[in-house]
Design an enzyme around this catalytic site. Structure first.
Site, PDB file in Angstrom:
ATOM      1  N   SER A   1       0.826  -1.206   0.000  1.00 13.51           N
ATOM      2  CA  SER A   1       0.000   0.000   0.000  1.00 13.51           C
ATOM      3  C   SER A   1       0.864   1.262   0.000  1.00 13.51           C
ATOM      4  O   SER A   1       1.657   1.488  -0.908  1.00 13.51           O
ATOM      5  CB  SER A   1      -0.961  -0.041   1.189  1.00 13.51           C
ATOM      6  OG  SER A   1      -1.874   1.025   1.153  1.00 13.51           O
TER       7      SER A   1
ATOM      8  N   ASP B   1      -2.543   5.942  -3.661  1.00 14.46           N
ATOM      9  CA  ASP B   1      -1.419   5.292  -2.998  1.00 14.46           C
ATOM     10  C   ASP B   1      -0.850   4.219  -3.913  1.00 14.46           C
ATOM     11  O   ASP B   1      -1.239   4.109  -5.084  1.00 14.46           O
ATOM     12  CB  ASP B   1      -1.866   4.710  -1.655  1.00 14.46           C
ATOM     13  CG  ASP B   1      -2.831   3.545  -1.820  1.00 14.46           C
ATOM     14  OD1 ASP B   1      -3.520   3.476  -2.868  1.00 14.46           O
ATOM     15  OD2 ASP B   1      -2.912   2.700  -0.915  1.00 14.46           O
TER      16      ASP B   1
ATOM     17  N   ASP C   1      -1.065   0.852  -4.313  1.00  7.33           N
ATOM     18  CA  ASP C   1      -1.900  -0.141  -4.996  1.00  7.33           C
ATOM     19  C   ASP C   1      -3.215   0.446  -5.487  1.00  7.33           C
ATOM     20  O   ASP C   1      -4.105  -0.279  -5.892  1.00  7.33           O
ATOM     21  CB  ASP C   1      -2.153  -1.359  -4.109  1.00  7.33           C
ATOM     22  CG  ASP C   1      -2.968  -1.049  -2.875  1.00  7.33           C
ATOM     23  OD1 ASP C   1      -2.738   0.020  -2.270  1.00  7.33           O
ATOM     24  OD2 ASP C   1      -3.827  -1.869  -2.494  1.00  7.33           O
TER      25      ASP C   1
ATOM     26  N   ASP D   1      -5.869   1.918  -4.200  1.00  8.59           N
ATOM     27  CA  ASP D   1      -7.186   1.734  -3.589  1.00  8.59           C
ATOM     28  C   ASP D   1      -7.513   2.861  -2.617  1.00  8.59           C
ATOM     29  O   ASP D   1      -8.593   2.889  -2.034  1.00  8.59           O
ATOM     30  CB  ASP D   1      -7.287   0.374  -2.894  1.00  8.59           C
ATOM     31  CG  ASP D   1      -6.409   0.246  -1.656  1.00  8.59           C
ATOM     32  OD1 ASP D   1      -5.497   1.095  -1.472  1.00  8.59           O
ATOM     33  OD2 ASP D   1      -6.612  -0.690  -0.866  1.00  8.59           O
TER      34      ASP D   1
END
Length: 487
Positions: free
Chosen positions: A104, A247, A249, A251
């Site tokens: 993340s 961010d 990834d 999400d």
């Protein structure tokens, strides 16, 4: 888990890259699939979808997870390096388990694995089920350092991004961003090119900004000072209506207004839920109280921090027969539990964190109202949040310090918190221990302390009637917290 130091946090398993050996990652993936088999959601011959972010360690970890899938009799379905919600959307449509290799927003010396069941994220009871598994490690496959002796190349990737993009083109409409000039801060986010494609498909003019060949840990709850400065510079230089980013990834959203001022994720969540016409909204206790003060929603629910808890609250709302259910986190990640209709177009549920929906909802709302993004914020009650953290703060020390503030009666606890932070915000009127320790003061200011679930960090969330005051409180509180590290 105890030996490696790789453990479950607020969103999957996380740990230092050096601790996430092939053997450790193999064990986690195998334990996940054995637990899924016990629930009837996996059996030999079944596909298991997997994808990853752009960290240097991600391909190696993906190979270890693919080896575990094959060892359990499954078929790895590699979906490439794509956003977590794009992977989830594809896997949910096929009703197969999936996993995402990502750390993340945290630095790339750490990584992680997020797990999804066939119709949603794994929840906390699933983590307990995974921990209970006895896994055959096939020790001959690993060397003494825990590396696979003969790692296989990943299968050719299938395209899962087309359906993800089409989901939002169909819902918002091809002209929903017509006339808008949007910057996309790409850095090293895995969804950076998808954001460009989407904005252009919706009629917007796009300026690509800040693409990086090396990984940059962008935290949507603690934006780096250099990113604050860059956004202001880009907005003025390119005359942008907004700047979009995510961010690692992709999400968790990050959106700046026409002045280059980054919006808080929890404010973004309120605006998105309002655009969708939501009636029931779940969000963690750390989110901005403008949610309730706006009066826009029939029902709200406060949870512990982490998407599993938000999902549990949304599922409870559905079981109670509540319509229009959605949720969001303070980081801005938006979760959709009920189908939503806007202007005659329906958006199907996607019960996992998504960055695209809230950002596009704000842009579409601003265009429809012929106003700026900053003007949308004027419709909200004057409540402003700020968050930051002290890095390299041992979790055990954080817990020890917070426990000392929670000893004794309620009055004694308030007195202890006030003794530590009274010089910052005054008299404590209430404490909430839903997740960490959240204090409300007589002047309605808020200081919320919580150890991070993903890294050795102590987070501080503050809330006040003005942005400047929220930031001032946060800085002052961090000074107090920094002294906690002293013996």
């Amino acid at each position: 888990m105890a030996q490696s130091g790789v453990a479950f946090g607020t969103s999957g398993a996380r740990g230092p890259v050096v601790a996430m050996t092939d053997a450790v990652c193999f064990a986690y993936a195998a334990g996940f699939l054995q637990h899924m088999a016990s629930l009837g959601e996996f059996s030999p011959g079944m596909q298991v979808a997997l994808a990853g972010d752009l960290r240097p360690s991600t391909p190696r970890i993906l190979a270890a997870c693919a080896a575990a899938i094959e060892a359990q009799g499954g078929v790895p379905l590699f979906c490439g390096y794509v956003p977590s919600p794009a992977l989830a959307l594809h896997a949910f449509s096929l009703k197969i388990p999936s996993l995402m290799v990502t750390g993340s927003h945290i630095p790339d010396d750490r990584n992680g694995i997020k797990f999804n069941r066939v119709a949603g994220e794994v929840l906390k009871p699933d983590e307990l089920g995974m921990k209970a598994q006895q896994v055959d490690m096939r020790t001959g496959d690993f060397d003494e350092a825990g590396a696979l002796r003969q790692p296989k190349p990943l299968p050719e990737a299938v395209d899962v991004t087309r359906a993800y993009i089409q989901r939002y083109v169909d819902f918002f409409g091809a002209n929903s961003l017509s006339g808008m000039r949007v910057g996309v801060y790409q850095h090293s986010a895995v969804g950076r090119d998808i954001l460009v494609t989407l904005c252009e498909a919706l009629g917007g003019e796009v300026k690509v900004l800040g693409r990086s060949a090396t990984f940059i840990p962008v935290d949507t709850e603690a934006v780096r000072p250099e990113d604050v400065a860059l956004a202001r510079q880009w907005a003025a230089e390119h005359k942008l209506d907004a700047i979009l980013s995510t961010d690692g990834d992709s999400d968790r959203p990050l959106i700046a207004d026409e002045h280059g001022e980054w919006l808080r994720g929890d404010v973004l969540g309120v605006l998105c839920a309002h655009y969708l016409g939501a009636q029931c909204v779940a969000t963690p206790v750390s989110s901005n109280t403008a949610l309730e003060k706006s009066g826009w929603f029939a029902h709200t629910a406060r949870t512990r921090i982490g998407s599993p808890y938000v999902i549990e609250a949304m599922e409870t709302a559905l079981q109670q027969g509540r319509p229009g259910v959605c949720g969001y986190e303070a980081n801005g990640g938006f979760l959709l539990m009920s189908p939503m209709q806007v202007h005659g177009r329906e958006l199907a549920p996607l019960p996992t964190r998504d960055a695209v929906l809230p950002m596009l909802a704000v842009l579409a709302s601003a265009r429809a109202k012929a106003c700026t993004v900053s003007a949308l914020l004027g419709a909200l009650p004057a409540r402003f949040t700020c968050s930051d953290r002290i890095q390299n703060f041992p979790t055990a020390l954080s817990q020890e310090r917070l426990a000392s503030l929670q000893a004794g009666s309620g009055a004694e606890q308030r007195q202890a918190f006030e003794q530590a932070f009274g010089a910052v915000s005054g008299t404590v009127t209430g404490l909430d221990a839903t997740d960490g320790l959240r204090a409300t003061f007589a002047n309605e200011e808020v200081i919320h302390l919580r150890p991070s679930g993903n890294a050795p960090e102590l987070r501080c969330y503050t809330e006040a009637p003005t942005a400047a005051r929220a930031a001032q409180i946060n800085a002052a509180a961090l000074e107090v917290l920094a002294a906690w590290r002293q013996p």
